[in-house]
Write a protein that holds these residues in place. Structure first.
Motif, mmCIF file in Angstrom:
data_model
loop_
_atom_site.group_PDB
_atom_site.id
_atom_site.type_symbol
_atom_site.label_atom_id
_atom_site.label_comp_id
_atom_site.label_asym_id
_atom_site.label_seq_id
_atom_site.Cartn_x
_atom_site.Cartn_y
_atom_site.Cartn_z
ATOM 1 N N GLY A 1 29.474 -20.315 1.580
ATOM 2 C CA GLY A 1 30.119 -19.359 0.691
ATOM 3 C C GLY A 1 31.632 -19.317 0.795
ATOM 4 N N LYS A 2 32.188 -19.878 1.854
ATOM 5 C CA LYS A 2 33.638 -19.909 1.997
ATOM 6 C C LYS A 2 34.228 -20.979 1.079
ATOM 7 N N THR A 3 35.527 -20.884 0.847
ATOM 8 C CA THR A 3 36.181 -21.827 -0.054
ATOM 9 C C THR A 3 37.251 -22.637 0.668
ATOM 10 N N GLU A 4 37.575 -23.775 0.093
ATOM 11 C CA GLU A 4 38.636 -24.625 0.612
ATOM 12 C C GLU A 4 39.341 -25.280 -0.570
ATOM 13 N N THR A 5 40.653 -25.379 -0.498
ATOM 14 C CA THR A 5 41.438 -25.974 -1.582
ATOM 15 C C THR A 5 41.727 -27.430 -1.285
ATOM 16 N N VAL A 6 41.477 -28.274 -2.277
ATOM 17 C CA VAL A 6 41.706 -29.706 -2.177
ATOM 18 C C VAL A 6 42.866 -30.068 -3.096
ATOM 19 N N TYR A 7 43.746 -30.948 -2.627
ATOM 20 C CA TYR A 7 44.922 -31.325 -3.403
ATOM 21 C C TYR A 7 44.892 -32.826 -3.731
ATOM 22 N N TYR A 8 45.418 -33.160 -4.903
ATOM 23 C CA TYR A 8 45.524 -34.561 -5.322
ATOM 24 C C TYR A 8 46.580 -34.649 -6.418
ATOM 25 N N ASP A 9 46.849 -35.846 -6.896
ATOM 26 C CA ASP A 9 47.830 -36.044 -7.963
ATOM 27 C C ASP A 9 47.260 -36.923 -9.070
ATOM 28 N N LEU A 10 47.848 -36.784 -10.241
ATOM 29 C CA LEU A 10 47.547 -37.668 -11.360
ATOM 30 C C LEU A 10 48.530 -38.841 -11.317
ATOM 31 N N PRO A 11 48.123 -40.020 -11.766
ATOM 32 C CA PRO A 11 49.030 -41.168 -11.741
ATOM 33 C C PRO A 11 50.154 -41.016 -12.764
ATOM 34 N N THR A 12 51.263 -41.683 -12.494
ATOM 35 C CA THR A 12 52.433 -41.608 -13.360
ATOM 36 C C THR A 12 52.609 -42.925 -14.119
ATOM 37 N N GLU B 1 48.095 -31.218 -8.009
ATOM 38 C CA GLU B 1 46.859 -30.697 -8.601
ATOM 39 C C GLU B 1 46.003 -30.120 -7.482
ATOM 40 N N SER B 2 45.283 -29.046 -7.789
ATOM 41 C CA SER B 2 44.436 -28.427 -6.772
ATOM 42 C C SER B 2 43.130 -27.964 -7.383
ATOM 43 N N VAL B 3 42.109 -27.926 -6.560
ATOM 44 C CA VAL B 3 40.806 -27.427 -6.979
ATOM 45 C C VAL B 3 40.160 -26.733 -5.788
ATOM 46 N N THR B 4 39.531 -25.613 -6.032
ATOM 47 C CA THR B 4 38.882 -24.842 -4.973
ATOM 48 C C THR B 4 37.417 -25.218 -4.875
ATOM 49 N N ILE B 5 37.014 -25.619 -3.690
ATOM 50 C CA ILE B 5 35.633 -26.033 -3.432
ATOM 51 C C ILE B 5 34.917 -24.915 -2.685
ATOM 52 N N THR B 6 33.739 -24.551 -3.155
ATOM 53 C CA THR B 6 32.923 -23.556 -2.475
ATOM 54 C C THR B 6 31.951 -24.258 -1.527
ATOM 55 N N LYS B 7 32.043 -23.922 -0.254
ATOM 56 C CA LYS B 7 31.174 -24.530 0.746
ATOM 57 C C LYS B 7 29.777 -23.920 0.703
ATOM 58 N N GLN B 8 28.856 -24.526 1.436
ATOM 59 C CA GLN B 8 27.487 -24.019 1.477
ATOM 60 C C GLN B 8 27.407 -22.635 2.107
#
Length: 239
Positions: A134-145, A125-132
């Motif tokens: 204005g630049k962006t960074e992608t964060v990754y994580y997983d859902l439990p199984t 799973e990924s989500v794009t975070i917008t920094k103060q």
């Protein structure tokens, strides 16, 4: 819990006298009659949340902040301090966050606020975070199984035939396991006995992940797994 009932016009003696209050009364029927106590599963999750609050380190901070977000129900964070990818697929010097519930924005912001820059992350799973700035960074994580937990037990009735469907329906809500939480037959035996009460007794409680190998306790194999119990995975035999 127990219900407390007070008939109208029966509460008229003041236990604590307050200045200006000359009398008390309850002209209407009682409004609140008590509420149900929390289940064992709810207690375990509340305890996990409480234990995570006085945390140190960014992994513990991620878990603490996630578990104190109202719509996030589970969170586990792991790291790999070695120079190579580990057996769980966590990148070298990377982190792996598993979260149940919440929105991607909530999860992404919690991870971004706690993980130091440059730390690699594992996750589908990924989500794009917008920094103060204005630049962006992608964060990754997983859902439990979820992993099905099979339970079998024998009930010896004292008088009459117990309703096994009812017993199972009362058991399942109390077996709400956390990520990586061990399942123990002793705990399930206690819960079943509380449900059955004086109708009978329970014994030979065993657990399995494949319905072939049975044990007294089990722990999920994967770090992202948690046990899930359904009506079809519980077998109660009446002796």
């Amino acid at each position: 819990s127990s219900d407390l009932t007070a008939l109208p016009n029966t509460i008229n003696v003041m236990e604590t006298v307050l200045k200006g209050v000359t009398s008390v009364n309850n002209p209407a029927a009682n409004y609140l009659t008590g509420n149900q106590g929390e289940t064992a599963a709810q207690f375990r999750r509340r305890r996990n949340q409480a234990m995570s609050v006085p945390s140190q380190g960014f992994l513990e901070s991620i878990e603490s902040q996630a578990l104190n977000t109202s719509d996030i129900t589970q969170c586990k964070a792991y790291d790999n301090k070695s120079n190579t990818v580990d057996a769980n697929g966590i990148p070298a010097h990377g982190v792996w966050v598993i979260v149940e519930g919440g929105t991607s924005d909530e999860i992404g912001r919690i991870i971004y606020n706690n993980v130091p820059p440059g730390i690699p992350m594992k996750g589908g799973e990924s989500v794009t975070i917008t920094k103060q700035n204005g630049k962006t960074e992608t964060v990754y994580y997983d859902l439990p199984t979820p992993v099905t937990l099979y339970i079998r037990a024998t009930i010896q009735p004292f008088d009459g035939m117990p309703d096994t469907d009812y017993i199972i329906s009362q058991l399942i809500p109390q077996l709400d396991y956390n990520i990586g939480e061990r399942a123990e037959s002793a705990n399930i035996t206690t819960i079943l006995k509380e449900i059955i009460a004086d109708m009978g007794t329970v014994y030979n409680v065993e657990l399995s992940q494949d319905e072939t190998n049975w044990a007294e306790y089990l722990t999920p194999t994967g770090l992202d797994e948690f046990f899930n119990v359904t009506a079809d995975s519980v077998t109660l035999t009446v002796a």
